[in-house]
Write a protein that holds these residues in place. Sequence first.
Motif, PDB file in Angstrom:
ATOM      1  N   ARG A  40      -7.581  -2.115   2.114  1.00 60.36           N
ATOM      2  CA  ARG A  40      -7.308  -2.948   0.786  1.00 60.36           C
ATOM      3  C   ARG A  40      -8.129  -4.297   0.411  1.00 60.36           C
ATOM      4  N   GLU A  41      -8.134  -5.009   1.636  1.00 61.95           N
ATOM      5  CA  GLU A  41      -9.180  -5.971   1.497  1.00 61.95           C
ATOM      6  C   GLU A  41     -10.211  -5.768   1.450  1.00 61.95           C
ATOM      7  N   ARG A  59     -11.382  -4.201  -2.107  1.00 64.15           N
ATOM      8  CA  ARG A  59     -11.568  -5.535  -3.629  1.00 64.15           C
ATOM      9  C   ARG A  59     -12.333  -6.202  -3.338  1.00 64.15           C
ATOM     10  N   HIS A  98      -0.963  -8.636  -2.088  1.00 68.56           N
ATOM     11  CA  HIS A  98      -0.873  -7.645  -3.254  1.00 68.56           C
ATOM     12  C   HIS A  98       0.191  -7.383  -4.815  1.00 68.56           C
ATOM     13  N   ALA A 140      -1.285  -9.516  -7.019  1.00 67.20           N
ATOM     14  CA  ALA A 140      -2.850  -9.462  -7.811  1.00 67.20           C
ATOM     15  C   ALA A 140      -2.964  -9.103  -9.265  1.00 67.20           C
TER      16      ALA A 140
END
Length: 243
Positions: A112-113, A116, A154, A157
């Motif tokens: 995910r990072e 992102r 998360h 965010a």
Amino acid sequence: MELAWIALGVFILLAYTLEAITGFGSIVIALSLGALLLPIELLLPILVPLNICMTGYLSWQYRKLIDRRLLLGMILPGMAVGTLIGYALLPVIDAQLAKRALGVLILLFAGRELWRLRNTSLSVTRPLWQSRVITVAAGICHGLFASGGPLLVHALAGNTLDKSRFRATLVCVWFSLNSLLTLAFILDGRLFPTLPQALLYAPLLPLGIWLGEYLHRRVNEQYFRIAIYSLLLITGCLLLIPR
């Protein structure tokens, strides 16, 4: 085994440098890399007390930057409840299952990072109730692995805090929750047998703080984070391999 303890020192320095830069990630990195060599249940009573020393210093140093409304209104209540639930689940979870669960968490976090970082223009908005649910889930992960940072980031965010206020708020979270976990480790007898190792690694903390502060002010953190998250992707895969 001696090489494993030396390697853990390298992982701790790397992990705590990253936390000094961003405000999270120290235990999740040190634990995921350390779990390749040592049992998770042995690592936690070492890493958690070290973390409260570091986050205690950073929380005091940057106390004026902490967003107290966000900290007390949403983060700490949900994280505290979740941490207690996660800690209560520890005795009933199989060690190998815990290691694989950590591997899945690491893969999701690192993937995910990296996504992102590649898509920095993406904006995230979600209902408040959803953020609160994710925050409780982050607390459960913290109670199990002292690694609630990925899910908490998360949950947060889309927040409007600049990187310095975000870091200050997060390190205050970890100082509070890891103080609670350290107390639990004292009560269940797991802390004192690992104190010699924790004291041995303690001198790495000021070095990690100094490096992190230097990089936080002077270096674009994106490239450093890409390297760390790529390493975590590999680590997550290794944790999932049956042994």
